[in-house]
Design a protein around this motif. Structure first.
Motif, PDB file in Angstrom:
ATOM      1  N   ALA A  55      -3.990  -2.843  -3.370  1.00  0.00           N
ATOM      2  CA  ALA A  55      -3.978  -4.699  -3.251  1.00  0.00           C
ATOM      3  C   ALA A  55      -3.858  -4.866  -2.061  1.00  0.00           C
ATOM      4  O   ALA A  55      -4.186  -6.033  -1.852  1.00  0.00           O
ATOM      5  CB  ALA A  55      -2.787  -4.834  -4.502  1.00  0.00           C
ATOM      6  N   MET A 114      -0.568  -9.563  -8.315  1.00  0.00           N
ATOM      7  CA  MET A 114      -1.561  -8.342  -9.053  1.00  0.00           C
ATOM      8  C   MET A 114      -3.082  -8.128  -9.190  1.00  0.00           C
ATOM      9  O   MET A 114      -2.687  -8.898 -10.403  1.00  0.00           O
ATOM     10  CB  MET A 114      -0.437  -6.916  -9.358  1.00  0.00           C
ATOM     11  N   LEU A 121      -9.075  -4.842  -6.325  1.00  0.00           N
ATOM     12  CA  LEU A 121      -7.882  -4.335  -5.370  1.00  0.00           C
ATOM     13  C   LEU A 121      -9.042  -3.921  -4.003  1.00  0.00           C
ATOM     14  O   LEU A 121     -10.481  -3.919  -4.299  1.00  0.00           O
ATOM     15  CB  LEU A 121      -7.404  -3.029  -5.913  1.00  0.00           C
TER      16      LEU A 121
END
Length: 287
Positions: A55, A114, A121
């Motif tokens: 990430a 996140m 990602l």
């Protein structure tokens, strides 16, 4: 003459519960060398840490978050309790389960920003879980991220299984504790970080408890599975930090566990630097 390119590095981050915190110094080493992996694959705790790396978190940032969340036993158990006690109505309806909810654990122990999906990602990432019904591994690399991470770290009995994609999923370490097969695709240098640990140094006369037997048996099983995976997908670099007498559940020993990884950090930097330089030198000779 062809252009000289940097090697594509694939890294497999293995499972090992609390011992997996030893992955962090290896990530820091990559950061310090300015190396970014082409692909990351993780199982269980390796999936959780690997997803943070994918990430865009640095090794130093992952270390800081680990100290903050795990560094004190009371803080750790407070966070775990919070994953169980989310709704008084649910408690009265269902009671308090002795099993942890892995989805809520992932939600508690990951940063607020996140990404929700694998596609969000910055580095291609795969995590491995086990299909409890078919006994096969399931590799996730697209779609919703957090349920896949929850499945990958759902240690049988300790965590509830995850119902996802119309199946029942448990910890990926049951079938593939070091996913070299998924880190190898399309890479030039394959790295395996094995955090399964070492045999426990039991004192003479000590009779292991039921918990000792359960965790220890899983560790033995994972050791054998890793040996088979290494034979099938030999890594160019293989590192196994030495953990003696660190229990799989002892996350509050975070500083001690990370120190075990630090003991290998300089050697890792030397060896991966040599592999990168060797790859580039080979291209120069061809061109």
């Amino acid at each position: 003459m062809g252009a000289i390119s940097d090697p594509r590095i694939g890294i497999a981050l293995g499972g090992g519960a609390a011992r997996g915190l030893a992955h962090i110094p290896f990530i820091e080493a990559m950061d310090e060398l300015g190396l970014v992996p082409h692909r990351i694959a993780g199982t269980s705790i390796g999936a959780l840490i690997g997803s943070g790396w994918a990430a865009g978190l640095t090794g130093r940032e992952i270390r800081g978050l680990s100290y903050e969340m795990l560094g004190a036993m009371n803080g750790l158990f407070g966070r775990l309790l919070s994953t169980q006690v989310r709704s008084m109505a649910k408690i009265f309806r269902e009671g308090i389960s002795i099993q942890l909810d892995p989805v809520q654990v992932v939600d508690t122990f990951t940063p607020d920003d996140m990404p929700e999906t694998f596609q969000g990602l910055k580095i291609p990432f795969t995590c491995v879980a086990t299909d409890f019904r078919s006994w096969h591994q399931v590799a996730f690399h697209e779609g919703a991220l957090k349920p896949a991470l929850a499945a990958s770290l759902a240690v049988p009995s300790l965590y509830r299984p995850v119902h996802f994609h119309k199946t029942v999923l448990v910890d990926g370490g049951v079938v593939n504790p070091l996913p070299l097969d998924h880190a190898a695709a399309g890479t030039d240098i394959l790295v395996g970080i094995d955090v399964n640990g070492d045999p426990h140094a039991w004192p003479d006369g000590y009779i292991p408890t039921m918990i000792d037997i359960g965790f220890g048996s899983a560790q033995i099983m994972m050791h054998q599975l890793i040996a088979h995976m290494i034979a099938a997908y030999p890594p160019d670099l293989y590192f196994r930090p030495h953990h003696v007498n660190i229990g799989a559940h002892e996350y509050w020993r975070v500083r001690e566990i990370i120190k075990a990884g630090e003991a290998e950090k300089d050697r890792f930097k030397r060896e991966i630097s040599a592999k990168v330089e060797g790859f580039i030198s080979a291209q120069r000779k061809i061109s």
